[in-house]
Design an enzyme around this catalytic site. Structure first.
Site, PDB file in Angstrom:
ATOM      1  N   LYS A   9      89.704  44.680 -22.750  1.00 55.35           N
ATOM      2  CA  LYS A   9      88.292  44.827 -22.392  1.00 55.35           C
ATOM      3  C   LYS A   9      87.458  45.028 -23.648  1.00 55.35           C
ATOM      4  O   LYS A   9      87.751  45.891 -24.475  1.00 55.35           O
ATOM      5  CB  LYS A   9      88.106  46.025 -21.462  1.00 55.35           C
ATOM      6  CG  LYS A   9      86.678  46.268 -21.038  1.00 55.35           C
ATOM      7  CD  LYS A   9      86.618  47.458 -20.088  1.00 55.35           C
ATOM      8  CE  LYS A   9      85.223  47.772 -19.669  1.00 55.35           C
ATOM      9  NZ  LYS A   9      85.179  48.982 -18.819  1.00 55.35           N
ATOM     10  N   SER A  25      83.082  27.400 -22.442  1.00 55.02           N
ATOM     11  CA  SER A  25      83.881  28.504 -22.949  1.00 55.02           C
ATOM     12  C   SER A  25      83.000  29.631 -23.462  1.00 55.02           C
ATOM     13  O   SER A  25      81.782  29.575 -23.393  1.00 55.02           O
ATOM     14  CB  SER A  25      84.824  28.062 -24.063  1.00 55.02           C
ATOM     15  OG  SER A  25      84.086  27.668 -25.191  1.00 55.02           O
ATOM     16  N   TYR A  58      87.162  30.333 -20.684  1.00 53.19           N
ATOM     17  CA  TYR A  58      88.255  30.502 -21.642  1.00 53.19           C
ATOM     18  C   TYR A  58      87.668  30.771 -23.016  1.00 53.19           C
ATOM     19  O   TYR A  58      86.512  30.478 -23.286  1.00 53.19           O
ATOM     20  CB  TYR A  58      89.166  29.262 -21.654  1.00 53.19           C
ATOM     21  CG  TYR A  58      88.477  28.007 -22.119  1.00 53.19           C
ATOM     22  CD1 TYR A  58      88.499  27.629 -23.456  1.00 53.19           C
ATOM     23  CD2 TYR A  58      87.780  27.207 -21.221  1.00 53.19           C
ATOM     24  CE1 TYR A  58      87.843  26.484 -23.893  1.00 53.19           C
ATOM     25  CE2 TYR A  58      87.134  26.060 -21.646  1.00 53.19           C
ATOM     26  CZ  TYR A  58      87.172  25.703 -22.977  1.00 53.19           C
ATOM     27  OH  TYR A  58      86.530  24.573 -23.407  1.00 53.19           O
TER      28      TYR A  58
END
Length: 116
Positions: A9, A25, A58
């Site tokens: 995180k 992305s 991604y």
């Protein structure tokens, strides 16, 4: 049984660029990626604190030390430069392993740098 748990995180970074014409992305400063063990092409969840939008994409590497957090492609319509976001990745693991797993969490400063 396998379950999905928090792996990494990056909490409250600031979007520095939003590029609609890029192929898609999120671009993340490589220092931030290393700090939470996120790799290029890994799927991440983006939670926009500023506007409440949530989406998956991604990762691509950004220049090390640049502080770049760039949302690319269609997702650029879901954010604005200067929005605060949370970047999260999850891992699938066996239930017993998950009980002792410790996620990597960082709290970068206002310049998307890791405090000393």
């Amino acid at each position: 049984m396998r379950i999905d748990v928090l792996k990494s995180k990056i909490h409250r970074v600031t979007i520095t660029e939003a590029n609609l014409d890029y192929i898609g992305s999120i671009t993340i400063d490589e220092n931030l990626m290393d700090a939470v063990n996120i790799i290029e092409n890994e799927r991440v969840h983006i939670y926009d604190i500023t506007n409440g939008n949530r989406f998956n994409t991604y990762v691509i590497k950004g220049d090390r030390g640049s502080g770049v957090i760039g949302i690319n492609g269609a997702a650029a319509r879901k954010v604005a430069v200067s929005d605060k976001i949370i970047i999260v990745s999850y891992a699938s693991m066996e239930f017993e392993e998950a009980k002792t797993h410790k996620p990597l969490i960082i709290f970068p400063n206002e310049n998307n740098q890791i405090p000393e």
